[in-house]
Design an enzyme around this catalytic site. Sequence first.
Site, PDB file in Angstrom:
ATOM      1  N   ASP A  70     -18.324   0.423 -29.262  1.00 33.06           N
ATOM      2  CA  ASP A  70     -18.415   1.803 -28.474  1.00 33.06           C
ATOM      3  C   ASP A  70     -19.854   2.540 -29.042  1.00 33.06           C
ATOM      4  O   ASP A  70     -20.283   1.772 -29.896  1.00 33.06           O
ATOM      5  CB  ASP A  70     -17.182   2.807 -28.759  1.00 33.06           C
ATOM      6  CG  ASP A  70     -16.606   2.673 -29.998  1.00 33.06           C
ATOM      7  OD1 ASP A  70     -17.213   2.200 -31.055  1.00 33.06           O
ATOM      8  OD2 ASP A  70     -15.527   3.112 -30.529  1.00 33.06           O
ATOM      9  N   ASN A 139      -5.044   9.425 -33.771  1.00 34.66           N
ATOM     10  CA  ASN A 139      -4.214   9.499 -32.550  1.00 34.66           C
ATOM     11  C   ASN A 139      -3.964   8.075 -32.003  1.00 34.66           C
ATOM     12  O   ASN A 139      -3.515   8.208 -30.609  1.00 34.66           O
ATOM     13  CB  ASN A 139      -4.758  10.518 -31.547  1.00 34.66           C
ATOM     14  CG  ASN A 139      -6.191  10.086 -31.244  1.00 34.66           C
ATOM     15  OD1 ASN A 139      -6.663   8.879 -31.478  1.00 34.66           O
ATOM     16  ND2 ASN A 139      -6.875  10.881 -30.200  1.00 34.66           N
ATOM     17  N   HIS A 141      -6.009   5.790 -30.945  1.00 29.23           N
ATOM     18  CA  HIS A 141      -7.025   5.137 -30.294  1.00 29.23           C
ATOM     19  C   HIS A 141      -7.679   3.854 -30.831  1.00 29.23           C
ATOM     20  O   HIS A 141      -7.784   3.736 -31.876  1.00 29.23           O
ATOM     21  CB  HIS A 141      -8.360   6.315 -29.917  1.00 29.23           C
ATOM     22  CG  HIS A 141      -9.280   6.727 -30.989  1.00 29.23           C
ATOM     23  ND1 HIS A 141      -9.748   7.923 -31.318  1.00 29.23           N
ATOM     24  CD2 HIS A 141      -9.643   5.783 -31.968  1.00 29.23           C
ATOM     25  CE1 HIS A 141     -10.511   7.909 -32.176  1.00 29.23           C
ATOM     26  NE2 HIS A 141     -10.577   6.620 -32.614  1.00 29.23           N
ATOM     27  N   GLU A 146      -8.997   6.957 -25.791  1.00 34.79           N
ATOM     28  CA  GLU A 146      -8.047   8.077 -26.174  1.00 34.79           C
ATOM     29  C   GLU A 146      -6.679   8.160 -25.592  1.00 34.79           C
ATOM     30  O   GLU A 146      -6.610   7.283 -24.484  1.00 34.79           O
ATOM     31  CB  GLU A 146      -8.729   9.432 -26.185  1.00 34.79           C
ATOM     32  CG  GLU A 146     -10.089   9.748 -26.453  1.00 34.79           C
ATOM     33  CD  GLU A 146     -10.185  10.013 -28.060  1.00 34.79           C
ATOM     34  OE1 GLU A 146      -9.097   9.479 -28.646  1.00 34.79           O
ATOM     35  OE2 GLU A 146     -11.126  10.440 -28.570  1.00 34.79           O
TER      36      GLU A 146
HETATM   37  C1  F6R Z   1     -15.452   2.730 -33.681  1.00 36.38           C
HETATM   38  C2  F6R Z   1     -14.036   2.855 -33.130  1.00 36.38           C
HETATM   39  C3  F6R Z   1     -12.865   3.905 -33.584  1.00 36.38           C
HETATM   40  C4  F6R Z   1     -12.700   3.606 -35.050  1.00 36.38           C
HETATM   41  C5  F6R Z   1     -11.491   4.655 -35.243  1.00 36.38           C
HETATM   42  C6  F6R Z   1     -11.297   4.709 -36.771  1.00 36.38           C
HETATM   43  O1  F6R Z   1     -16.211   1.931 -33.656  1.00 36.38           O
HETATM   44  O2  F6R Z   1     -13.913   2.116 -32.372  1.00 36.38           O
HETATM   45  O3  F6R Z   1     -11.834   3.539 -32.635  1.00 36.38           O
HETATM   46  O4  F6R Z   1     -12.413   2.398 -35.294  1.00 36.38           O
HETATM   47  O5  F6R Z   1     -11.913   5.941 -35.130  1.00 36.38           O
HETATM   48  O6  F6R Z   1     -12.308   5.221 -37.613  1.00 36.38           O
HETATM   49  P1  F6R Z   1     -12.364   5.162 -39.296  1.00 36.38           P
HETATM   50  O7  F6R Z   1     -12.059   3.699 -39.598  1.00 36.38           O
HETATM   51  O8  F6R Z   1     -13.327   5.976 -39.627  1.00 36.38           O
HETATM   52  O9  F6R Z   1     -11.029   5.896 -39.469  1.00 36.38           O
END
Ligand code: F6R
Length: 244
Positions: A70, A139, A141, A146
């Site tokens: 992303d 959440n 994701h 989401e």
């Molecule tokens: C980032 C991504 C997100 C993160 C998620 C957890 O490329 O795809 O889904 O993996 O937000 O983020 P952290 O590791 O910072 O808790």
Amino acid sequence: MNQIQIFSAPNAAAVGKIAAEMIVAAVNAKRDAVLGLATGSTPLPLYGELVKAYRAGEVSFRGIRTVNLDEYVGLSETHEQSYRYFMNENLFKQIDIDLSNTFVPNGTAADSAAACDAYEARIEALGGIDLQLLGIGLNGHIGFNEPADTFSKRTHVVELTESTREANKRFFASIDNVPTQAITMGIGTIFAAKKLVLVCTGEKKAEILKRSLTGDVDPRVPASILQFHPDVTVFADEAALKLI
Ligand code: F6R
């Protein structure tokens, strides 16, 4: 339901180590593998270990191709909070990968929808993803998919939820600076990867990890789709696994 392999380690650093071993093995087994990569805090120890392994001569990334999950809409690759910048700094510049073989969705395209289609075409042209690394949001994701009423299919533009913007504001001057949209691979894109590797650390993630791996498969918990994938490995620390 498929069996998900879960590996436990005492802490985040140790999770990075054991997850890196799997990635190094995958790269050594297939020198031109297509790796799907993630940003965020969780994979940082893992990227540090990959850099170490490269410096120790244990692995080369010369033929490897990468596609990231992303990117924020509106942030250019020189913006310090863009995911392209994150990948360049934390991994690509420190290993022998050819930067032209690394792909991140284009957050500054004039036509975001066209950029999404181009990204899907890119993944297809690469021959699909061999191993997709994932983190998980509070959440549930994955990528920036989401919670929703249906599982998303392919790369698309998303409106970020307030909870995700809140969770990510730690990297920005204030919440007003956190972008409101992102481009993300869809759940279908992620699901098409041959192998999925989820890294998850910290007590804050314990509840959502449990719901994702053991609850109903439900688009309101996007990561729950992992239960249907034939090849999933989870690397987590004891704090994240404490409810499982
Ligand atoms: C980032 C991504 C997100 C993160 C998620 C957890 O490329 O795809 O889904 O993996 O937000 O983020 P952290 O590791 O910072 O808790």
